[in-house]
Design a protein around this motif. Structure first.
Motif, mmCIF file in Angstrom:
data_model
loop_
_atom_site.group_PDB
_atom_site.id
_atom_site.type_symbol
_atom_site.label_atom_id
_atom_site.label_comp_id
_atom_site.label_asym_id
_atom_site.label_seq_id
_atom_site.Cartn_x
_atom_site.Cartn_y
_atom_site.Cartn_z
ATOM 1 N N THR A 63 16.999 14.448 25.897
ATOM 2 C CA THR A 63 18.415 14.393 25.536
ATOM 3 C C THR A 63 17.768 13.536 24.370
ATOM 4 N N LEU A 64 19.332 13.134 23.531
ATOM 5 C CA LEU A 64 18.556 12.332 22.262
ATOM 6 C C LEU A 64 18.319 10.741 22.986
ATOM 7 N N LYS A 65 19.016 10.882 24.363
ATOM 8 C CA LYS A 65 18.266 9.563 24.975
ATOM 9 C C LYS A 65 17.652 8.706 25.475
ATOM 10 N N ASP A 66 17.052 9.967 25.578
ATOM 11 C CA ASP A 66 15.668 9.732 25.904
ATOM 12 C C ASP A 66 14.205 9.643 25.145
ATOM 13 N N VAL A 67 14.654 9.551 23.594
ATOM 14 C CA VAL A 67 13.608 9.581 22.552
ATOM 15 C C VAL A 67 13.840 8.423 22.718
ATOM 16 N N VAL A 68 12.093 7.489 22.857
ATOM 17 C CA VAL A 68 12.272 6.266 23.128
ATOM 18 C C VAL A 68 11.078 5.781 21.568
ATOM 19 N N GLY A 69 10.413 6.560 21.280
ATOM 20 C CA GLY A 69 9.589 6.185 19.442
ATOM 21 C C GLY A 69 9.942 7.402 18.195
ATOM 22 N N ASN A 70 10.046 6.601 18.091
ATOM 23 C CA ASN A 70 10.613 8.222 16.570
ATOM 24 C C ASN A 70 10.141 7.199 15.285
ATOM 25 N N PRO A 71 8.826 7.126 14.955
ATOM 26 C CA PRO A 71 7.461 6.247 13.959
ATOM 27 C C PRO A 71 8.334 7.267 12.818
ATOM 28 N N LYS A 72 8.233 7.846 12.026
ATOM 29 C CA LYS A 72 9.028 8.240 10.717
ATOM 30 C C LYS A 72 10.520 8.354 10.365
ATOM 31 N N LYS A 73 11.258 7.673 11.587
ATOM 32 C CA LYS A 73 12.475 7.276 11.711
ATOM 33 C C LYS A 73 13.396 8.688 11.531
ATOM 34 N N LEU A 74 13.428 10.100 11.891
ATOM 35 C CA LEU A 74 13.724 10.980 11.547
ATOM 36 C C LEU A 74 15.562 10.754 12.632
ATOM 37 N N GLU A 75 15.586 11.150 11.038
ATOM 38 C CA GLU A 75 17.700 11.064 11.810
ATOM 39 C C GLU A 75 18.013 12.506 12.240
ATOM 40 N N LEU A 76 17.868 12.034 13.416
ATOM 41 C CA LEU A 76 18.614 13.903 14.550
ATOM 42 C C LEU A 76 19.992 13.642 14.603
ATOM 43 N N ASN A 77 19.960 15.060 14.213
ATOM 44 C CA ASN A 77 21.663 15.197 14.366
ATOM 45 C C ASN A 77 21.466 16.530 15.400
ATOM 46 N N GLU A 78 22.830 17.106 16.204
ATOM 47 C CA GLU A 78 22.610 17.523 16.635
ATOM 48 C C GLU A 78 24.176 18.887 16.299
ATOM 49 N N ILE A 79 24.016 20.278 16.214
ATOM 50 C CA ILE A 79 24.824 20.941 15.251
ATOM 51 C C ILE A 79 25.066 22.600 15.971
ATOM 52 N N ASP A 80 26.176 23.020 15.832
ATOM 53 C CA ASP A 80 25.953 24.009 16.892
ATOM 54 C C ASP A 80 24.606 25.231 16.311
ATOM 55 N N ALA A 81 24.345 25.483 17.250
ATOM 56 C CA ALA A 81 23.205 26.379 16.968
ATOM 57 C C ALA A 81 22.952 27.694 15.558
ATOM 58 N N GLU A 82 24.165 28.512 16.040
ATOM 59 C CA GLU A 82 25.096 29.457 14.847
ATOM 60 C C GLU A 82 24.839 28.767 13.509
ATOM 61 N N GLN A 83 25.424 27.948 12.698
ATOM 62 C CA GLN A 83 25.395 26.881 12.223
ATOM 63 C C GLN A 83 24.181 26.189 11.649
ATOM 64 N N GLN A 84 23.453 26.722 12.409
ATOM 65 C CA GLN A 84 21.881 25.583 11.332
ATOM 66 C C GLN A 84 21.140 26.333 10.490
ATOM 67 N N PRO A 85 21.238 27.895 10.047
ATOM 68 C CA PRO A 85 20.932 28.006 9.346
ATOM 69 C C PRO A 85 21.160 27.502 8.205
ATOM 70 N N ARG A 86 22.471 27.718 8.440
ATOM 71 C CA ARG A 86 23.322 28.040 7.200
ATOM 72 C C ARG A 86 23.540 26.359 6.537
ATOM 73 N N THR A 87 22.873 25.471 7.688
ATOM 74 C CA THR A 87 22.751 23.935 6.488
ATOM 75 C C THR A 87 21.491 23.464 6.099
ATOM 76 N N LEU A 88 20.039 24.387 6.537
ATOM 77 C CA LEU A 88 19.342 24.510 6.452
ATOM 78 C C LEU A 88 18.633 23.539 4.678
ATOM 79 N N GLN A 89 19.765 23.999 4.258
ATOM 80 C CA GLN A 89 19.021 23.172 2.768
ATOM 81 C C GLN A 89 19.807 22.368 2.148
ATOM 82 N N ASP A 90 20.618 21.525 3.884
ATOM 83 C CA ASP A 90 20.657 20.152 3.664
ATOM 84 C C ASP A 90 20.164 19.117 3.988
ATOM 85 N N VAL A 91 19.324 19.665 5.166
ATOM 86 C CA VAL A 91 18.576 18.798 5.390
ATOM 87 C C VAL A 91 17.151 19.141 5.374
ATOM 88 N N ASP A 92 15.658 17.557 5.487
ATOM 89 C CA ASP A 92 14.312 18.299 5.476
ATOM 90 C C ASP A 92 13.616 19.101 6.850
#
Length: 278
Positions: A172-201
């Protein structure tokens, strides 16, 4: 319940009906005893599951089983509808998701066979390679626990994260112990991910939702990385209620889904985004 569509397939006719909700029944949906053709109601996500099932349907009908396709646009209702006997089977999920969902909801469902694999992919409309992702890049992952852990594992394999030792694909996100690029990770409903792809990297998207968005929303994204098919435990499966595994109609449906015709269709249609698992 989310909107779903109901499609009755025969070799000579394809009719499309739209409905909202399902009427709950106390018995599996099938034709009355004595009729020549038995009917199975099968719940699917539209792409690629519905497309693949429509290829298998005429093969099943040759053996006396008519397939009624019920389309769902999420990962929750197909299992609920199956457990409530509104469906005879569903085909949209992999074994880890089935096991976790069934345990959480106390459902008695069973896997009867694998059909295809959709490798999870990292997609972007802004960057062409993994290396091009900037520091602080915004990245979405599926919100359901099984696919979230799978997504984090893929990011780790690409050198973007380090997970706590031993978590594998259950992190889970709590298990991330290293994040060298300091990625901003967000969980969203899987069906919504393609619709929001243009808003994220970038987004780690389930193959069926990416294919559906590519087809219906004309989504054009770069594939930065993809899961390996070798040894992948996430094949999509045909699922029934426990006790129905030996129903002759179910065996006929599985035979059709695992046919040479279906294999050829998958290999010629999806360009490696969907792979036969039988």
């Amino acid at each position: 319940m989310k909107q779903l569509s109901k499609v009755l397939l025969t070799p000579l006719l394809l009719s499309v009906l739209t409905m909202t909700g399902c009427k709950k029944s106390d018995a599996p949906a099938e034709q009355q005893p004595g009729t020549a053709v038995r009917t199975l109601k099968v719940g699917v996500n539209p792409v690629p599951h519905g497309e693949i099932l429509r290829v298998a349907a005429p093969l099943a009908e040759r053996d006396g089983v008519r397939i009624e396709v019920i389309e769902f646009t999420d990962y929750v209702q197909p299992n609920i509808a199956l457990a409530d006997k509104q469906l005879d089977a569903n085909y949209f999920q992999h074994v880890p998701y089935l096991e976790r969902f069934s345990a959480d909801r106390k459902l008695s469902l069973a896997n009867v066979g694998a059909v295809h694999l959709e490798p999870l992919g990292i997609y972007s409309t802004k960057h062409a390679t993994i290396a091009a992702l900037p520091e602080g890049a915004k990245v979405t992952i599926p919100a359901d626990p099984t696919n979230a852990g799978r997504a984090l594992r893929l990011l780790e394999q690409q050198g973007l994260l380090q997970l706590r030792e031993g978590v594998g694909s259950s992190g889970t996100l709590k298990d991330v112990v290293g994040n060298p690029k300091k990625l901003e990770l967000n969980e969203i409903d899987a069906e919504q991910q393609p619709r929001t792809l243009q808003d994220v990297d970038a987004a780690i998207i389930n193959g069926n939702y990416y294919l559906e968005a590519k087809k219906n929303l004309q989504l054009d994204a770069k594939t930065l990385a993809q899961e390996a098919a070798q040894g992948n435990p996430y094949a999509n499966i045909l699922v029934v209620r426990k006790g129905d595994e030996e129903r002759p109609e179910i065996k006929t449906l599985l035979k059709a889904l695992q046919s040479t015709e279906v294999r050829r269709y998958i290999e010629s249609t999806y360009g490696g985004a969907v792979i036969p698992a039988f």
